[in-house]
Design a protein around this motif. Sequence first.
Motif, PDB file in Angstrom:
ATOM      1  N   ILE A  25      25.670 -30.506-146.669  1.00 56.20           N
ATOM      2  CA  ILE A  25      24.904 -31.098-147.765  1.00 56.20           C
ATOM      3  C   ILE A  25      23.543 -30.423-147.888  1.00 56.20           C
ATOM      4  CG2 ILE A  25      23.807 -33.212-148.613  1.00 56.20           C
ATOM      5  CD1 ILE A  25      26.115 -34.787-147.578  1.00 56.20           C
ATOM      6  N   GLY A  26      22.863 -30.215-146.735  1.00 56.59           N
ATOM      7  CA  GLY A  26      21.569 -29.539-146.768  1.00 56.59           C
ATOM      8  C   GLY A  26      21.690 -28.117-147.286  1.00 56.59           C
ATOM      9  N   GLY A  27      22.703 -27.383-146.784  1.00 50.58           N
ATOM     10  CA  GLY A  27      22.907 -26.004-147.237  1.00 50.58           C
ATOM     11  C   GLY A  27      23.261 -25.926-148.708  1.00 50.58           C
ATOM     12  N   GLY A  28      24.176 -26.797-149.148  1.00 51.23           N
ATOM     13  CA  GLY A  28      24.569 -26.805-150.555  1.00 51.23           C
ATOM     14  C   GLY A  28      23.410 -27.161-151.471  1.00 51.23           C
ATOM     15  N   PHE A  29      22.597 -28.121-151.022  1.00 52.51           N
ATOM     16  CA  PHE A  29      21.441 -28.525-151.825  1.00 52.51           C
ATOM     17  C   PHE A  29      20.415 -27.391-151.908  1.00 52.51           C
ATOM     18  CE2 PHE A  29      17.541 -31.192-152.551  1.00 52.51           C
ATOM     19  CZ  PHE A  29      17.928 -31.664-153.802  1.00 52.51           C
ATOM     20  N   PHE A  30      20.216 -26.693-150.772  1.00 51.06           N
ATOM     21  CA  PHE A  30      19.299 -25.553-150.759  1.00 51.06           C
ATOM     22  C   PHE A  30      19.756 -24.479-151.744  1.00 51.06           C
ATOM     23  CE2 PHE A  30      18.470 -21.256-149.089  1.00 51.06           C
ATOM     24  CZ  PHE A  30      17.086 -21.237-149.132  1.00 51.06           C
ATOM     25  N   LEU A  31      21.049 -24.158-151.733  1.00 53.14           N
ATOM     26  CA  LEU A  31      21.587 -23.148-152.647  1.00 53.14           C
ATOM     27  C   LEU A  31      21.451 -23.594-154.098  1.00 53.14           C
ATOM     28  CD1 LEU A  31      24.773 -22.160-150.623  1.00 53.14           C
ATOM     29  CD2 LEU A  31      22.825 -20.669-151.104  1.00 53.14           C
ATOM     30  N   THR A  32      21.670 -24.889-154.344  1.00 55.31           N
ATOM     31  CA  THR A  32      21.538 -25.419-155.700  1.00 55.31           C
ATOM     32  C   THR A  32      20.102 -25.252-156.197  1.00 55.31           C
ATOM     33  OG1 THR A  32      23.306 -27.024-155.356  1.00 55.31           O
ATOM     34  CG2 THR A  32      21.752 -27.498-157.123  1.00 55.31           C
ATOM     35  N   ILE A  33      19.129 -25.536-155.334  1.00 59.29           N
ATOM     36  CA  ILE A  33      17.714 -25.363-155.709  1.00 59.29           C
ATOM     37  C   ILE A  33      17.398 -23.884-155.939  1.00 59.29           C
ATOM     38  CG2 ILE A  33      15.330 -25.567-154.873  1.00 59.29           C
ATOM     39  CD1 ILE A  33      16.216 -28.094-153.366  1.00 59.29           C
ATOM     40  N   ARG A  34      17.864 -23.023-155.030  1.00 61.86           N
ATOM     41  CA  ARG A  34      17.598 -21.583-155.152  1.00 61.86           C
ATOM     42  C   ARG A  34      18.185 -21.004-156.434  1.00 61.86           C
ATOM     43  NH1 ARG A  34      14.476 -17.998-153.643  1.00 61.86           N
ATOM     44  NH2 ARG A  34      15.907 -16.452-152.832  1.00 61.86           N
ATOM     45  N   LEU A  35      19.279 -21.607-156.902  1.00 62.56           N
ATOM     46  CA  LEU A  35      19.931 -21.128-158.125  1.00 62.56           C
ATOM     47  C   LEU A  35      19.478 -21.928-159.352  1.00 62.56           C
ATOM     48  CD1 LEU A  35      23.505 -20.600-156.634  1.00 62.56           C
ATOM     49  CD2 LEU A  35      21.816 -18.831-157.180  1.00 62.56           C
ATOM     50  N   ASN A  36      18.386 -22.689-159.169  1.00 62.97           N
ATOM     51  CA  ASN A  36      17.767 -23.433-160.277  1.00 62.97           C
ATOM     52  C   ASN A  36      18.725 -24.417-160.955  1.00 62.97           C
ATOM     53  OD1 ASN A  36      15.201 -22.140-160.022  1.00 62.97           O
ATOM     54  ND2 ASN A  36      16.062 -20.333-161.037  1.00 62.97           N
ATOM     55  N   PHE A  37      19.581 -25.062-160.167  1.00 61.98           N
ATOM     56  CA  PHE A  37      20.493 -26.082-160.678  1.00 61.98           C
ATOM     57  C   PHE A  37      21.336 -25.548-161.842  1.00 61.98           C
ATOM     58  CE2 PHE A  37      16.987 -28.242-158.635  1.00 61.98           C
ATOM     59  CZ  PHE A  37      17.582 -29.246-157.909  1.00 61.98           C
ATOM     60  N   PHE A  38      21.713 -24.272-161.734  1.00 62.41           N
ATOM     61  CA  PHE A  38      22.413 -23.609-162.845  1.00 62.41           C
ATOM     62  C   PHE A  38      23.729 -24.290-163.203  1.00 62.41           C
ATOM     63  CE2 PHE A  38      25.015 -22.067-159.510  1.00 62.41           C
ATOM     64  CZ  PHE A  38      26.189 -21.618-160.084  1.00 62.41           C
ATOM     65  N   GLN A  39      24.427 -24.887-162.188  1.00 64.03           N
ATOM     66  CA  GLN A  39      25.734 -25.496-162.481  1.00 64.03           C
ATOM     67  C   GLN A  39      25.615 -26.689-163.425  1.00 64.03           C
ATOM     68  OE1 GLN A  39      24.197 -25.625-159.447  1.00 64.03           O
ATOM     69  NE2 GLN A  39      25.151 -27.129-158.080  1.00 64.03           N
ATOM     70  N   PHE A  40      24.429 -27.307-163.456  1.00 64.24           N
ATOM     71  CA  PHE A  40      24.193 -28.420-164.383  1.00 64.24           C
ATOM     72  C   PHE A  40      23.577 -27.914-165.691  1.00 64.24           C
ATOM     73  CE2 PHE A  40      23.634 -30.083-160.002  1.00 64.24           C
ATOM     74  CZ  PHE A  40      24.785 -30.853-159.949  1.00 64.24           C
ATOM     75  N   ARG A  41      22.649 -26.953-165.590  1.00 61.68           N
ATOM     76  CA  ARG A  41      21.959 -26.433-166.779  1.00 61.68           C
ATOM     77  C   ARG A  41      22.907 -25.675-167.700  1.00 61.68           C
ATOM     78  NH1 ARG A  41      18.068 -22.561-164.530  1.00 61.68           N
ATOM     79  NH2 ARG A  41      17.358 -22.313-166.674  1.00 61.68           N
TER      80      ARG A  41
END
Length: 454
Positions: A25-41
């Motif tokens: 969860i921590g790793g996935g969340f870190f990657l999501t932040i680093r990628l600027n939440f692109f999967q939602f945007r």
Amino acid sequence: MENFTNFIAKASNFIWGMPLIILLIGGGFFLTIRLNFFQFRYFPHIMAQTFGKIFAKSDAPGTLTPFQATTAALASTMGAANIVGVPVAIALGGPGAIFWMWLVALIGIGTKYSEVVLGIHYREKNVNGEYVGGPMYYIKKGLGWKNIAYFFAFALMIEVVASTMVQSNSIAATLDSSFGISPLMTGIFVAILVILVTYGGIKTIGKVSEKLIPVIVVLYLLSAFIVIAVNIKEVPTAFTLIFEHAFMPISAAGGFAGAGVAAAIRWGLARGLYSNEAGMGTAPIAHSAAMNDHPAKQGFWGIFEVIVDTLVVCTITALVVLTSGVWKDIPTNDASTMVAASFVPVFGASIGGFIVSATLFLFVITTVVVIIFYGEKQAEFLFGTTFAKVMRFVYIAAIVVGAVGGLQFIWQFLDLLLAAVVIPNVIAVLFLNGKVREITKDYFTNFYPKEKRK
């Protein structure tokens, strides 16, 4: 032996507790932040590039079409994890386990995308002219961690033995209980089918999965929707149970022994990961063979994979089990029969058993075919193509042994072996986050504007 088994169970429970909660969860969340939440945007664009291009052809470098590579990857995740794994998670962790399955899927989208992108970026051609890739390649080439790459490959090569046995046993037990078919005969039949498909290599696997997976998913979902429709009044209660008991213990009821929050988290995470394999590093092995002109595009198919597998199919399975009420009546040891038991009041014992058995059988066939391919690729990476063929026969033998319930002590190691695969892969992906960010930025700067105009 009992003491040893208890030790393995305790070790598995510990690793799949806080250590992997933090890492996944921590790793996935870190990657999501680093990628600027692109999967939602960029969610509509991602869907247009996947759901909207299922039948699109490609002349980009690669061995399989993007959809064939995706269905091959889905074939390894769509199986016992969807029909058997979800009820087991509910039986051991309570309805709240489903919430944690969702969470690991939503966060895992960033991880799955990153794995696939790295798989494509660092792939290479083998001696047969086929594109090969996966964690062992991006760990070795991207980070220079040769020993870690070899450890990952060896751990996954061995994990496939245990996983093949479990998959084979799940279908043998189902066919035995539903139709009285001998587990040995089931094992031999499955082994023969797998030999026929794997003989043709990744191209044959891609063609078979491209045709079978959509048919199986539609058949299963249609049947499940009918069961849910019959129990439609229980749907709000089911969602209430999921959200409430993600954070609150649930007491025993009927055959259900009760579960605490720690159990809900442990089983939700473990079965969620086993369902969509985000972080496990297996999907990039299949995706690395895809024809694609940019790694990010194939990464979108990784996102598609998680949505279909966990957020759609596993959720539907959970609703079937929870709305029918069988989760309260069937003991933990028989949790694998919950879906079939849910179908019986609606379709009757014969038809209900046939639907579940047929679906599970086809799921298991495609799953076993692909995970054996994964195992062979690890053997090829470690020792060459000749040894990969030797390992194929080891895996074929494991199908028959697993079907009759042999060497069950090996199954105890499944979660430990899974952890041995997940940990080095996720750590490597985190260290390579800069490369993933660079590739993603390149796509949305140079490719995204062109795709929007099409």
